[in-house]
Design a protein around this motif. Structure first.
Motif, PDB file in Angstrom:
ATOM      1  N   LYS A   1      26.100  60.232  45.734  1.00  0.00           N
ATOM      2  CA  LYS A   1      25.593  61.603  45.854  1.00  0.00           C
ATOM      3  C   LYS A   1      24.071  61.622  45.753  1.00  0.00           C
ATOM      4  O   LYS A   1      23.395  62.327  46.516  1.00  0.00           O
TER       5      LYS A   1
ATOM      6  N   ASP B   1      27.080  66.095  38.614  1.00  0.00           N
ATOM      7  CA  ASP B   1      28.231  66.998  38.669  1.00  0.00           C
ATOM      8  C   ASP B   1      27.827  68.472  38.674  1.00  0.00           C
ATOM      9  O   ASP B   1      28.668  69.342  38.435  1.00  0.00           O
TER      10      ASP B   1
ATOM     11  N   TRP C   1      36.991  71.687  36.309  1.00  0.00           N
ATOM     12  CA  TRP C   1      37.174  71.499  37.741  1.00  0.00           C
ATOM     13  C   TRP C   1      38.531  72.045  38.180  1.00  0.00           C
ATOM     14  O   TRP C   1      39.479  72.099  37.389  1.00  0.00           O
TER      15      TRP C   1
ATOM     16  N   CYS D   1      32.359  67.787  45.959  1.00  0.00           N
ATOM     17  CA  CYS D   1      32.909  66.447  45.706  1.00  0.00           C
ATOM     18  C   CYS D   1      34.380  66.582  45.333  1.00  0.00           C
ATOM     19  O   CYS D   1      34.729  67.420  44.488  1.00  0.00           O
TER      20      CYS D   1
ATOM     21  N   VAL E   1      37.125  59.253  37.184  1.00  0.00           N
ATOM     22  CA  VAL E   1      36.058  60.230  36.954  1.00  0.00           C
ATOM     23  C   VAL E   1      34.980  59.567  36.094  1.00  0.00           C
ATOM     24  O   VAL E   1      35.245  59.153  34.968  1.00  0.00           O
TER      25      VAL E   1
ATOM     26  N   CYS F   1      32.855  70.285  41.959  1.00  0.00           N
ATOM     27  CA  CYS F   1      33.724  69.104  41.889  1.00  0.00           C
ATOM     28  C   CYS F   1      35.170  69.547  41.684  1.00  0.00           C
ATOM     29  O   CYS F   1      35.439  70.562  41.035  1.00  0.00           O
ATOM     30  N   SER F   2      36.092  68.763  42.210  1.00  0.00           N
ATOM     31  CA  SER F   2      37.518  69.050  42.043  1.00  0.00           C
ATOM     32  C   SER F   2      38.290  67.738  42.045  1.00  0.00           C
ATOM     33  O   SER F   2      37.748  66.668  42.360  1.00  0.00           O
TER      34      SER F   2
END
Length: 228
Positions: free
Chosen positions: A80, A173, A198, A90, A97, A177-178
C-alpha cells in the motif's frame, strides 16, 4: 476513473489462485490484475522489496482495491505504501492481518520447526502443496486440471522467506479495510479484523475457496470494497 482490483496471491503459490476471480471481475466490467509473485525470491533476501516492486509495476495508474490472500496479508502495508494514494480499499481474503506498525514475519515462531523439517540441505522448501497430505490438497482443489495448474506454477521458496522481517508502516490501515473469511485456521485473523472495526464477511470454504467459487468470492469482494 475506473477502479482496478489488484489481486495479490501468496508468494507460496501463484497467480492461478486468483485468476478465476480476475476473470469474473472482468466479465462484470471491472478492471483486474494479478501480479505474478512467483519470482520474488530470485534476487535474494530481503524479499519484501521485490514483492512491492512487482505489484507496483503491474498496477495501472488508477484508483485501486487491494485484495490479498493468505500470507500476502503480511505484505499489504508495504504494498500500500508503494502504491501511495491510489489505494481506496483493502480486502484481506482468508489472509493474515499484520500489526498496526512495526515488523512482522510470514511464519509464526511455533510453525518454524515444521518448516525446518521440510527444508532440504540447500535451505529450500518443497512446493506449498507438497507440505500437506494429498487428501487435504484434493479437498482444497477438487478439479484435477486446476490442481495440476496450481501445483505446477508454485515456486520453491527458501526457508528464510518465512523468517524475514517485513516493515509495517504506521497508518497503513487508515484506508477502508475489510476481511473475507473462508474458515479455519483463519478464525483468529477474522476475530482480529472484527476487533479493529472492519467489515467481516464469512463465505464458508477451504483456504483456496476463490478457485472453487470465484463468482461467490467476486460478489463478496465487490460488496466489501464498496462498504463505507
Amino acid at each position: 476513473m475506473q477502479t482496478t482490483f489488484v489481486l495479490v496471491h501468496s508468494p507460496s503459490v501463484g497467480p492461478a489462485t486468483w485468476a478465476p476471480v480476475a476473470e469474473s471481475l472482468e466479465r462484470r466490467g471491472h478492471a483486474a490484475v494479478v501480479p505474478d509473485l512467483t519470482g520474488v525470491s530470485a534476487a535474494g533476501a530481503p524479499y519484501w522489496p521485490s514483492v512491492v516492486e512487482t505489484v507496483r509495476a503491474a498496477t495501472p495508474d488508477t484508483p485501486v482495491v487491494l485484495a490479498v490472500h493468505s500470507n500476502a496479508g503480511f505484505f499489504l502495508p508495504a504494498i500500500k505504501e508503494g502504491l501511495g494514494d491510489r489505494v481506496v480499499a483493502c480486502v484481506f481474503a482468508d489472509a493474515h492481518v499484520p500489526p498496526r506498525e512495526g515488523l512482522v514475519r510470514t511464519a509464526e515462531e511455533e510453525f518454524l520447526p515444521f518448516l525446518r523439517d521440510l527444508a532440504g540441505p540447500d535451505g529450500v522448501l518443497p512446493r506449498w502443496t507438497d507440505w500437506w497430505d494429498e487428501e487435504d490438497v484434493v479437498a482444497m482443489l477438487p478439479d484435477p486440471a486446476v490442481r495440476i495448474r496450481v501445483a505446477a506454477e508454485q515456486p520453491r521458496l527458501p526457508l528464510d522467506y518465512y523468517t524475514q522481517a517485513i516493515p509495517v508502516p504506521a497508518g497503513w490501515d487508515e484506508v477502508r479495510c475489510s476481511f473475507l473469511w473462508f474458515g479455519p485456521p483463519y478464525d483468529a485473523a477474522a476475530e482480529e479484523a472484527a476487533r479493529r472495526g472492519w467489515s467481516v464477511t464469512r463465505l464458508p470454504g477451504l483456504h483456496l475457496h476463490q478457485i472453487v467459487d470465484p463468482e461467490g468470492v467476486t460478489d463478496a469482494l465487490l460488496k466489501l470494497s464498496r462498504k463505507s
